[in-house]
Motif scaffolding. Structure first.
Motif, PDB file in Angstrom:
ATOM      1  N   LYS A  28       0.839  -1.198   0.000  1.00  0.00           N
ATOM      2  CA  LYS A  28       0.000   0.000   0.000  1.00  0.00           C
ATOM      3  C   LYS A  28       0.872   1.246   0.000  1.00  0.00           C
ATOM      4  CE  LYS A  28      -3.965  -2.005   2.436  1.00  0.00           C
ATOM      5  NZ  LYS A  28      -4.857  -1.881   3.630  1.00  0.00           N
ATOM      6  N   LYS A  29       0.411   2.266  -0.707  1.00  0.00           N
ATOM      7  CA  LYS A  29       1.157   3.519  -0.730  1.00  0.00           C
ATOM      8  C   LYS A  29       1.002   4.230   0.614  1.00  0.00           C
ATOM      9  CE  LYS A  29      -2.677   6.182  -2.670  1.00  0.00           C
ATOM     10  NZ  LYS A  29      -3.122   7.083  -3.750  1.00  0.00           N
ATOM     11  N   ARG A  30       2.050   4.896   1.039  1.00  0.00           N
ATOM     12  CA  ARG A  30       2.020   5.690   2.273  1.00  0.00           C
ATOM     13  C   ARG A  30       2.499   7.090   1.931  1.00  0.00           C
ATOM     14  NH1 ARG A  30       5.427   2.824   6.760  1.00  0.00           N
ATOM     15  NH2 ARG A  30       4.438   4.454   8.004  1.00  0.00           N
ATOM     16  N   ILE A  31       1.595   8.028   1.920  1.00  0.00           N
ATOM     17  CA  ILE A  31       1.892   9.387   1.489  1.00  0.00           C
ATOM     18  C   ILE A  31       1.640  10.364   2.625  1.00  0.00           C
ATOM     19  CG2 ILE A  31       1.322  11.224  -0.138  1.00  0.00           C
ATOM     20  CD1 ILE A  31       0.500   9.095  -2.143  1.00  0.00           C
ATOM     21  N   LEU A  32       2.656  11.162   2.941  1.00  0.00           N
ATOM     22  CA  LEU A  32       2.544  12.205   3.957  1.00  0.00           C
ATOM     23  C   LEU A  32       2.473  13.573   3.286  1.00  0.00           C
ATOM     24  CD1 LEU A  32       5.245  11.001   6.527  1.00  0.00           C
ATOM     25  CD2 LEU A  32       2.802  10.491   6.514  1.00  0.00           C
ATOM     26  N   ASN A  33       1.666  14.452   3.831  1.00  0.00           N
ATOM     27  CA  ASN A  33       1.548  15.806   3.295  1.00  0.00           C
ATOM     28  C   ASN A  33       2.292  16.797   4.185  1.00  0.00           C
ATOM     29  OD1 ASN A  33      -0.202  15.273   0.992  1.00  0.00           O
ATOM     30  ND2 ASN A  33      -1.750  14.758   2.516  1.00  0.00           N
ATOM     31  N   LEU A  34       3.599  16.639   4.259  1.00  0.00           N
ATOM     32  CA  LEU A  34       4.401  17.546   5.070  1.00  0.00           C
ATOM     33  C   LEU A  34       4.441  18.935   4.434  1.00  0.00           C
ATOM     34  CD1 LEU A  34       7.442  15.256   5.979  1.00  0.00           C
ATOM     35  CD2 LEU A  34       5.378  15.691   7.314  1.00  0.00           C
ATOM     36  N   PRO A  35       4.517  19.984   5.259  1.00  0.00           N
ATOM     37  CA  PRO A  35       4.558  21.355   4.711  1.00  0.00           C
ATOM     38  C   PRO A  35       5.701  21.545   3.728  1.00  0.00           C
ATOM     39  CG  PRO A  35       4.224  21.388   7.089  1.00  0.00           C
ATOM     40  CD  PRO A  35       4.545  19.970   6.722  1.00  0.00           C
ATOM     41  N   ARG A  36       5.440  22.259   2.664  1.00  0.00           N
ATOM     42  CA  ARG A  36       6.455  22.474   1.633  1.00  0.00           C
ATOM     43  C   ARG A  36       7.702  23.162   2.188  1.00  0.00           C
ATOM     44  NH1 ARG A  36       4.087  23.838  -4.303  1.00  0.00           N
ATOM     45  NH2 ARG A  36       2.487  22.224  -4.418  1.00  0.00           N
TER      46      ARG A  36
END
Length: 310
Positions: A235-243
């Motif tokens: 499964k993909k694991r994607i984090l949306n950390l601040p740019r």
């Protein structure tokens, strides 16, 4: 179409490189492949005795930042001049020069087409652009054709690069920290590039010209992660950390030589869509490998390499 293909001979410079080794395999059953060792030396001259010359050799981006600028101009501009001058006075009928989309633009707004006014920013791109101009400004004798190819990011079995970095991340179960970056970019399967080169060589109705080379459909990095998940069964694991946080890490990566630096961050997250409309129209046929299909082949090759290393 070219007659008696089996009797044709082809010089390929850069034969030991990723593109060269794949192209050799692609053409070897129909053409006599003639290697040509090339390194720029002042005032050297080449003798061309083949029907076609495919000039792949050159200096690509230096991610370690140890090259001096002149290396790019010697390898990508001066050497190309010498080979093209030899082609002009030879009996060879086709010259194919492997340039790059970076000879036109480092950043793309919208879709990159062949009529874009070139504005390269790096020594690599500038040197390739200078080589293009040299070729275009020479009078071409009757019976000769010249093709300048501008590929985008090339991938395929045996290729090492940014896609391999993504693979290593997913295969280890690590999360992708760049989910906040929304992007679309074009890729190019090595099989499609080889297909395009052969078609240009053999189809005499196609006139000289400049052609972008890219797969049909651009993909986002998040879509690449989905494909990697399919390939690896994870499964993909994607984090949306601040740019801002990611950009700071990338700057630090430049200093500490971390896997993520500013140049790699740009390549992984930039919008860089390249149109292949012109070359597909001239070829009169579609590329044989679809975008996702080609990427899955590349990812499968990473799995095989990992098993061998074990």
């Amino acid at each position: 179409m070219i007659n008696n293909i089996q009797n044709k001979s082809v010089i390929i410079t850069g034969l030991s490189g990723f593109v060269g080794s794949n192209l050799k395999l692609y053409l070897k059953d129909s053409y006599k492949i003639v290697p040509l060792s090339t390194r720029y030396l002042p005032n050297q001259q080449f003798e061309i005795n083949t029907d076609v010359i495919i000039h792949l050799a050159g200096k690509a981006h230096d991610l370690k930042k140890v090259s001096v600028p002149q290396d790019y101009y010697d390898s990508n501009f001066e050497l190309t001049k010498q080979l093209f001058d030899a082609f002009l006075i030879s009996g060879s009928s086709v010259f194919i020069f492997m340039s790059t989309v970076k000879a036109v633009a480092d950043e793309v707004k919208g879709v990159l087409k062949e009529d874009e006014i070139p504005n390269p920013k790096t020594h690599y791109g500038i040197a390739k652009h200078q080589a293009e101009n040299y070729i275009l400004n020479k009078k071409l004798p009757d019976g000769k054709r010249v093709f300048i190819l501008r590929p985008c990011m090339i991938h395929g079995p045996g290729n090492k690069g940014n896609l391999n970095l993504l693979y290593q991340l997913v295969s280890r179960g690590l999360p992708w920290p760049l989910g906040a970056f929304e992007n679309k970019r074009s890729f190019l399967s090595i099989e499609n590039l080889c297909f395009a080169i052969r078609e240009l060589m053999e189809n005499e109705r196609i006139p000289s010209g400049i052609f972008n080379v890219a797969d049909d459909d651009p993909l986002s990095t998040n879509e690449l992660l989905e494909l990697l998940g399919v390939s690896l069964g994870k499964k993909k694991r994607i984090l949306n950390l601040p740019r801002k946080v990611i950009n700071s890490i990338a700057k630090l990566g430049d200093v500490l030589r971390l896997p993520l630096n500013r140049e790699r961050l740009q390549k992984l997250t930039e919008n860089y869509i390249v149109s292949n409309e012109k070359i597909v129209k001239e070829l009169g046929k579609s590329f044989p490998v679809k975008s996702k299909e080609g990427l899955l082949k590349t990812f499968e090759s990473f799995k095989k390499i990992k098993k061998i290393k074990k």
